[in-house]
Design an enzyme around this catalytic site. Structure first.
Site, PDB file in Angstrom:
ATOM      1  N   SER A  23       0.844  -1.190   0.000  1.00 43.99           N
ATOM      2  CA  SER A  23       0.000   0.000   0.000  1.00 43.99           C
ATOM      3  C   SER A  23       0.883   1.245   0.000  1.00 43.99           C
ATOM      4  CB  SER A  23      -0.960  -0.042   1.198  1.00 43.99           C
ATOM      5  OG  SER A  23      -1.986   0.911   1.059  1.00 43.99           O
ATOM      6  N   GLU A  64      -1.883  -2.742  -8.118  1.00 46.68           N
ATOM      7  CA  GLU A  64      -3.112  -2.953  -7.350  1.00 46.68           C
ATOM      8  C   GLU A  64      -3.549  -1.597  -6.797  1.00 46.68           C
ATOM      9  OE1 GLU A  64      -3.523  -3.069  -3.674  1.00 46.68           O
ATOM     10  OE2 GLU A  64      -1.555  -2.221  -3.303  1.00 46.68           O
ATOM     11  N   HIS A  78      -4.662  -5.444  -1.646  1.00 48.80           N
ATOM     12  CA  HIS A  78      -5.634  -5.260  -0.569  1.00 48.80           C
ATOM     13  C   HIS A  78      -6.757  -6.298  -0.702  1.00 48.80           C
ATOM     14  CE1 HIS A  78      -3.631  -1.327  -0.687  1.00 48.80           C
ATOM     15  NE2 HIS A  78      -4.078  -1.122   0.540  1.00 48.80           N
TER      16      HIS A  78
END
Length: 307
Positions: free
Chosen positions: A116, A212, A277
């Site tokens: 992330s 992502e 995620h």
């Protein structure tokens, strides 16, 4: 894009440091994550400011200087074999320029794990330290604590990386074909916002890009991909592997955006590779040569992620 130096794998009893370079960390989740690490016969140590919260900006785990000092101290500690990020969130961009890269380079290679917001650190560790890093679950993340599969995949990568040479299976082809390249990538929004900064990859040429995202609507994904396209950052990319798109709208609405923006590159694109995620998220290394087979939905490393 060149292969990077692979850090040593972990051994039972290894000391690992947990840091919070980005968002604040709930104490109960931290303790749950530490229990998992201890169950692996690791010796986790918590950096001094992991449980801090910025006095005015509640989305930060304390002051920028403190978060940077925690990471640098942990990395430069000769007794620490790996640094695990407690969570993502936001804040790594604010502290990454405060790190002393000469001191960290002198500390030698070790393992960095996170995803992330930690995408910023993955890029910086590649460009400044020349090290392979692991895009893997956060030590205090819900997806890690509640997912035995995510735990076991990270554990295998850390202790027996030769057992997970085929990192992902079961994906499908957005654009068919095979591609080879050195892996890089992470969270799309962080790659886009890192453009033009001195610690970011200058481009994906020769690379196998793994993407992502979380919490961005399809038009936002369009905007971010368009920014990478217009900047030339995607020129020369060899192939693209797509992970999860949690809370990015219905996938049947997002998929046409991905086809529209990535299909014209003329390279293989595989979707639903199971990293990011998502539940049971896989750990994928950045900085190693790999082959992406979009037709079979597999990502296979030439060598183990760690040596």
């Amino acid at each position: 894009m060149k292969e990077l130096l692979r850090p040593p794998r972990l051994a039972p009893g290894a000391r690992v440091a947990v840091v919070a370079p980005s968002g604040p960390v709930p104490e109960e989740r931290l303790q749950a994550g530490l229990d998992i690490l201890r169950g692996w016969d690791l010796d986790p140590v918590v950096a001094p400011h992991v449980l801090d919260r910025h006095g005015e900006l509640g989305y930060l785990a304390g002051a920028d200087a403190d978060r940077a000092a925690d990471l640098q101290r942990a990395w430069c500690d000769p007794t620490v074999s790996a640094v695990l990020c407690a969570r993502g969130g936001y804040g790594a961009q604010r502290m990454v320029d405060l790190l002393d890269w000469d001191a960290m380079r002198a500390a030698g290679p070790k393992v960095l794990v996170g995803f992330s917001d930690v995408t910023v650190l993955h890029q910086a560790f590649a460009t400044r330290l020349g090290l392979v890093t692991l895009h893997g679950p956060a030590a205090a993340g819900v997806d890690f604590i509640k997912s035995t599969h995510a735990q076991e995949h990270l554990r295998a990568t850390l202790f027996a990386p030769e057992t997970v040479r085929t990192v992902a299976t079961g994906g499908t082809a957005l654009v068919p074909g095979r591609a080879r390249g050195v892996t890089l990538g992470g969270c799309l929004a962080l790659l886009a916002t890192d453009l033009g900064t001195p610690l970011a990859h200058p481009g994906a040429r020769g690379g196998l890009l793994l993407l992502e995202e979380v919490g961005e609507q399809p038009y936002c994904i369009d905007r971010l991909l368009t920014q990478l396209l217009r900047s030339g950052w995607l020129d020369g990319v060899t192939g693209i592997g797509l992970g999860s798109w949690a809370r990015c709208g219905p996938y049947e609405e997002l998929r046409p955006v991905l086809v529209d923006r990535l299909g014209g590159l003329g390279v293989p694109v595989a979707e639903e590779l199971g990293f990011g995620h998502c539940d049971e998220a896989l750990t994928v290394p950045f900085g190693v040569t790999a082959e992406l087979d979009a037709d079979t939905g597999t990502l296979t490393l030439d060598e183990p992620a760690l040596c």
